[in-house]
Design a protein around this motif. Structure first.
Motif, PDB file in Angstrom:
ATOM      1  N   VAL A  73       5.407   3.560   1.840  1.00  0.00           N
ATOM      2  CA  VAL A  73       5.193   2.265   1.193  1.00  0.00           C
ATOM      3  C   VAL A  73       5.209   1.197   2.285  1.00  0.00           C
ATOM      4  O   VAL A  73       6.200   1.048   2.993  1.00  0.00           O
ATOM      5  N   TRP A  74       4.109   0.494   2.405  1.00  0.00           N
ATOM      6  CA  TRP A  74       3.966  -0.540   3.426  1.00  0.00           C
ATOM      7  C   TRP A  74       3.701  -1.892   2.766  1.00  0.00           C
ATOM      8  O   TRP A  74       2.775  -2.015   1.962  1.00  0.00           O
ATOM      9  N   VAL A  76       0.863  -1.172   0.000  1.00  0.00           N
ATOM     10  CA  VAL A  76       0.000   0.000   0.000  1.00  0.00           C
ATOM     11  C   VAL A  76       0.907   1.232   0.000  1.00  0.00           C
ATOM     12  O   VAL A  76       1.915   1.268   0.707  1.00  0.00           O
ATOM     13  N   MET A  77       0.582   2.179  -0.854  1.00  0.00           N
ATOM     14  CA  MET A  77       1.272   3.471  -0.866  1.00  0.00           C
ATOM     15  C   MET A  77       0.316   4.476  -0.241  1.00  0.00           C
ATOM     16  O   MET A  77      -0.862   4.527  -0.611  1.00  0.00           O
ATOM     17  N   ILE A  78       0.829   5.252   0.690  1.00  0.00           N
ATOM     18  CA  ILE A  78      -0.008   6.188   1.437  1.00  0.00           C
ATOM     19  C   ILE A  78       0.517   7.603   1.250  1.00  0.00           C
ATOM     20  O   ILE A  78       1.713   7.847   1.360  1.00  0.00           O
ATOM     21  N   LEU A 104      -3.975  -2.063  -8.168  1.00  0.00           N
ATOM     22  CA  LEU A 104      -5.279  -2.694  -7.960  1.00  0.00           C
ATOM     23  C   LEU A 104      -6.359  -1.670  -7.682  1.00  0.00           C
ATOM     24  O   LEU A 104      -7.524  -1.897  -7.962  1.00  0.00           O
ATOM     25  N   GLY A 105      -5.977  -0.542  -7.111  1.00  0.00           N
ATOM     26  CA  GLY A 105      -6.946   0.507  -6.815  1.00  0.00           C
ATOM     27  C   GLY A 105      -6.262   1.722  -6.228  1.00  0.00           C
ATOM     28  O   GLY A 105      -5.186   1.611  -5.637  1.00  0.00           O
ATOM     29  N   ALA A 106      -6.893   2.881  -6.430  1.00  0.00           N
ATOM     30  CA  ALA A 106      -6.390   4.139  -5.884  1.00  0.00           C
ATOM     31  C   ALA A 106      -7.590   4.848  -5.266  1.00  0.00           C
ATOM     32  O   ALA A 106      -8.631   4.974  -5.908  1.00  0.00           O
ATOM     33  N   TRP A 147      -4.691   6.537  -0.776  1.00  0.00           N
ATOM     34  CA  TRP A 147      -3.865   5.342  -0.716  1.00  0.00           C
ATOM     35  C   TRP A 147      -4.064   4.534  -1.981  1.00  0.00           C
ATOM     36  O   TRP A 147      -5.090   4.617  -2.643  1.00  0.00           O
ATOM     37  N   TYR A 148      -3.021   3.786  -2.307  1.00  0.00           N
ATOM     38  CA  TYR A 148      -2.951   3.005  -3.535  1.00  0.00           C
ATOM     39  C   TYR A 148      -2.601   1.574  -3.174  1.00  0.00           C
ATOM     40  O   TYR A 148      -1.677   1.344  -2.402  1.00  0.00           O
TER      41      TYR A 148
END
Length: 113
Positions: free
Chosen positions: A106-107, A4-6, A43-45, A81-82
């Motif tokens: 980035v997690w 996940v990008m935050i 996958l999604g934003a 988040w992405y």
């Protein structure tokens, strides 16, 4: 592997950006999203509402209690988040660097529930 990008933001930051710059920034985010959704890596934003619209649900003596605002007292708050599905951490970091944002967390996602 999923990551996940935050991105965090704050009201002062949003209000300091001129309208014409907002349009260019939004277009850059849209281009990033389209490119990586097409590749299957994104996958999604998701952009979230202003922090003033957030709610906190706590359980107090067995009953839910809803209060306004996020739990953390902070100037910055979650902005968007992405969700990524990439081959490696290196690739996740490459995508984070490509995202048109000044700072991106980035997690790794350890498991899906």
């Amino acid at each position: 592997m999923k990551y996940v990008m935050i991105i965090y933001g704050n009201k002062e930051l949003w209000e300091s950006i001129p309208a014409e710059e907002w349009q260019a920034t939004a277009a850059a985010f849209d281009a990033f999203t389209a490119k990586h959704k097409e590749s299957g890596e994104l996958l999604g934003a998701f952009g979230v509402a202003d922090a003033a619209q957030a709610k906190m649900v706590r359980t107090v003596t067995g009953a839910p209690v809803v209060t306004d605002g996020p739990y953390l007292e902070s100037k910055e708050y979650l902005a968007s988040w992405y969700l990524l599905d990439v081959d490696s951490e290196e690739r996740a970091l490459q995508l984070a660097a490509e995202l048109p944002a000044d700072q991106v967390e980035v997690w790794p996602i350890l498991h899906e529930a």
